[in-house]
Write an enzyme that holds these catalytic residues in place. Structure first.
Site, PDB file in Angstrom:
ATOM      1  N   ARG A 326       0.835  -1.202   0.000  1.00 21.87           N
ATOM      2  CA  ARG A 326       0.000   0.000   0.000  1.00 21.87           C
ATOM      3  C   ARG A 326       0.870   1.253   0.000  1.00 21.87           C
ATOM      4  NH1 ARG A 326      -4.342   3.158  -1.069  1.00 21.87           N
ATOM      5  NH2 ARG A 326      -5.082   4.331   0.749  1.00 21.87           N
ATOM      6  N   LYS A 338       5.701  18.689  -1.928  1.00 22.67           N
ATOM      7  CA  LYS A 338       4.516  18.166  -2.602  1.00 22.67           C
ATOM      8  C   LYS A 338       4.868  17.285  -3.798  1.00 22.67           C
ATOM      9  CE  LYS A 338       1.977  20.414   0.274  1.00 22.67           C
ATOM     10  NZ  LYS A 338       1.386  19.665   1.411  1.00 22.67           N
ATOM     11  N   GLN A 421      -5.404  -1.881  12.496  1.00 21.91           N
ATOM     12  CA  GLN A 421      -5.051  -0.472  12.298  1.00 21.91           C
ATOM     13  C   GLN A 421      -4.089  -0.291  11.134  1.00 21.91           C
ATOM     14  OE1 GLN A 421      -6.576   1.689  14.234  1.00 21.91           O
ATOM     15  NE2 GLN A 421      -5.569   3.627  13.742  1.00 21.91           N
ATOM     16  N   GLU A 448     -12.399 -22.116  28.646  1.00 22.59           N
ATOM     17  CA  GLU A 448     -11.340 -22.914  29.283  1.00 22.59           C
ATOM     18  C   GLU A 448     -10.706 -22.167  30.462  1.00 22.59           C
ATOM     19  OE1 GLU A 448     -11.704 -25.705  28.365  1.00 22.59           O
ATOM     20  OE2 GLU A 448     -12.552 -25.429  26.375  1.00 22.59           O
ATOM     21  N   THR A 450     -11.482 -18.251  32.353  1.00 15.73           N
ATOM     22  CA  THR A 450     -11.230 -16.849  32.003  1.00 15.73           C
ATOM     23  C   THR A 450      -9.822 -16.440  32.427  1.00 15.73           C
ATOM     24  OG1 THR A 450     -12.054 -16.072  34.127  1.00 15.73           O
ATOM     25  CG2 THR A 450     -13.668 -16.282  32.338  1.00 15.73           C
TER      26      THR A 450
END
Length: 604
Positions: A326, A338, A421, A448, A450
């Site tokens: 990406r 820019k 994220q 199983e 907590t």
């Protein structure tokens, strides 16, 4: 990227743990009760299993999510790809891998069996849960009478019967000792079970011709609590003494739970003895139900920790691939230009921070789980559970199990949000697998036992039962590493950070022990913090040792330089970013009060 081919195994790190760090080719393979598998065969088996998981198992990941199993007239139908994936598991021989040689299996040691389980559960957790029959057959082999073994084991193995563990009841929940399911003796080792159980995994489906339930129930006249419970083999179809299938037994699925995730795994309400007797056999013809069931519970807790780790690992590798492809924004140093070229997002500092947090923790959790599994290797080599020669290692394994289950399940859920994220807004779409990973994995902190049940188990049972000698022995090993020259100057800072964290942890434990003299409520308030802290010190220790191995291996295997550099980076990041938090946790324990217990219920 399609969620259907979501799975990304990390065979390279599995191999590093097994063969470069733990060196199971020398310490475990071919020794004691284990079969003739050598390192080459072990690598080939894992490669084969990884390919099966990629080609046959992973495609069922999304299908079972969007077309989940359906209950009609007490029968559950699984979606086609899920059934095919379960079949592929058996066809590949993965079920034979961990079976001992006397049961016709390959006799792989636990370290190798758990490594193969990582591949399976990472590619599709629901498929992995339909393989409990292998464990149930091993429990019957270990605890059953000779007639019970003859009756069940050939069929369970050859006909691929699937097994379950049946503990929870609607009103009892985690308080297993409050179970009300009843058992009535009708002759020999045959009993009739009556009651309702819920949250039972794989308790009804069409993936095998029979389902073997391991059921906790209270015999008539038995005392209260867990000590009054006995364990029974209760099949979906009655099994005659010669092993042939008989009539439908009186155990029926009366509901499927509607869940936020892991929908391909059928989670059932089971009703026993409603209109038709539910017959079962008393395991071993002894009333030691909770002790016997713990042979399954401990394996299940280890499996949950492995599932969490495997899910985080593939989530991280998916996130890594996305960030390498990406392009968005210019490099931060050229942000005002820019005309600067757009860069892949892995070049952005915050993305690199998120990736390393996932990488270091996934590798640390794998190190913790497989180190624990290697102890299980040695326990078996030394005679198994309850063998005097294995007692010290067995106790250390018991101490680490709540860390594997509790820490991995809690931390993986937190870090899966970090994985998502990395995808930006795309991560919130079903186009990518992480949103399903999050929903599928959340259950791991709940079932199983907590996280807090794991914390209390660690504090009040595993640490306390031998006067603290097991935890002190482990901390002594960590101190030896911190005070050694391991890794030379390259790891000087990491060893110092480990030593500092160890000192902070010891301060925390000492402070809490003093507070427990005031009230056990302090264990309730601080147990989770202690569990997480112990786990992070142990993981830091293992990652420092990994880094030392990587430094040495780079010299003899320079072609793998990038992988070894990654191991060093993981250790450095964990020691710098995670271990300093132990000091904060120690201060929190020191300054903790019980004021919260005085707040009126109505004030919440």
């Amino acid at each position: 990227m399609s969620s259907a081919n979501h799975y990304k195994p990390n065979l390279r790190d599995l191999y590093f743990n097994l063969f470069e760090f733990l060196d199971i080719g020398r310490t475990s393979l071919g020794k004691g009760p284990f079969g003739d598998i050598d390192e080459l065969a072990a690598r080939q088996a894992l490669e084969t299993f990884a390919q099966v998981c990629l080609d046959e198992v992973a495609p069922s990941f999304t299908e079972s999510e969007h077309t989940p199993p359906v209950l009609e007239n007490g029968e559950v139908k699984l979606p086609p790809l899920l059934r095919r994936a379960i079949q592929a598991y058996f066809d590949s021989g993965m079920n034979q891998f961990e079976l001992p040689t006397h049961m016709g299996g390959l006799g792989a040691p636990p370290s190798l069996a758990w490594a193969s389980f990582e591949l399976l559960v990472g590619s599709s957790a629901p498929v992995a849960f339909y393989t409990l029959g292998t464990l149930v057959s091993r429990v019957i082999d270990r605890l059953g009478t000779e007639s019970q073994k003859r009756r069940y084991l050939p069929q369970m193995i050859d006909k691929r019967w699937i097994g379950t563990m049946v503990l929870t009841e609607p009103d009892a929940g985690s308080d297993v000792g409050a179970a009300r399911a009843k058992a009535r003796h009708v002759g020999g080792d045959v009993w009739e079970i009556e009651g309702v159980k819920r949250f039972i995994t794989s308790a009804e489906h069409d993936a095998s011709e029979n389902i073997v339930h391991m059921v906790l129930a209270r015999p008539e006249g038995a005392g209260p609590g867990t000590k009054g419970l006995s364990l029974f083999i209760v099949p979906k179809f009655w099994v005659e003494e010669d092993g042939k299938l008989g009539e439908r037994n009186g155990v029926v699925c009366t509901g499927l739970e509607k869940k936020m995730g892991i929908k391909g795994s059928v989670t059932c309400e089971l009703t026993f003895g409603d209109g038709k007797p539910a017959r079962g056999l008393l395991v071993g013809e002894v009333h030691e139900g909770i002790r016997q069931m713990f042979h399954i519970i401990e394996q299940a807790r280890m499996a949950v920790g492995m599932k969490s780790m495997a899910t985080l690992s593939t989530a991280y590798l998916n996130a890594l691939a996305f960030t390498q492809e990406r392009k968005q924004g210019a490099d931060l140093l050229a942000g005002r230009d820019k005309t600067a070229p757009r860069v892949t997002i892995i070049r952005h500092p915050d993305v690199r921070r998120m990736l390393m947090a996932q990488k270091a923790h996934a590798e640390g959790m794998r190190a913790l789980a497989l180190f624990t599994a290697s102890l299980q290797d040695q326990v078996e080599i030394k005679g198994g559970h309850r063998a005097l020669e294995a007692a010290e290692l067995d106790a250390l394994n018991d101490l680490l199990l709540p860390l594997v289950k509790g820490y991995c399940s809690e931390k993986a859920y937190e870090l899966l949000a970090v994985s998502l994220q990395c995808f930006g807004g795309s991560g919130y779409l079903m186009d990518y697998p992480v949103e399903q990973y999050i929903r599928d994995q959340k259950i791991d902190t709940l079932y199983e036992g907590t996280t807090h049940i794991q914390a209390l188990d660690l504090l009040l049972r595993k640490m306390a039962r031998d006067g603290g000698s097991t935890i002190q022995g482990l901390l002594g090993q960590i101190r030896q590493t911190a005070e050694s020259e391991l890794g030379g100057k390259e790891l000087e800072g990491e060893r110092a950070a480990l030593g500092k964290a160890l000192g902070d942890l010891e301060t925390m434990l000492g402070t809490l022990m003093a507070k427990l003299g005031e009230s056990l409520y302090h264990a309730g308030m601080q147990g989770n913090r202690v569990l997480m802290s112990v786990a992070e010190v142990v993981i830091g220790w293992l990652l420092v040792r990994h880094a030392a191995v990587a430094l040495e291996r780079t010299k003899v295997n320079p072609g793998d330089k990038a992988f070894y550099a990654g191991k060093l980076a993981s250790a450095r990041w964990f020691c710098r970013e995670v271990l300093p938090g132990i000091a904060h946790n120690a201060r929190m324990v020191e300054h903790s009060t019980l004021d919260l217990m005085e707040v009126p219920d109505e004030a919440f």
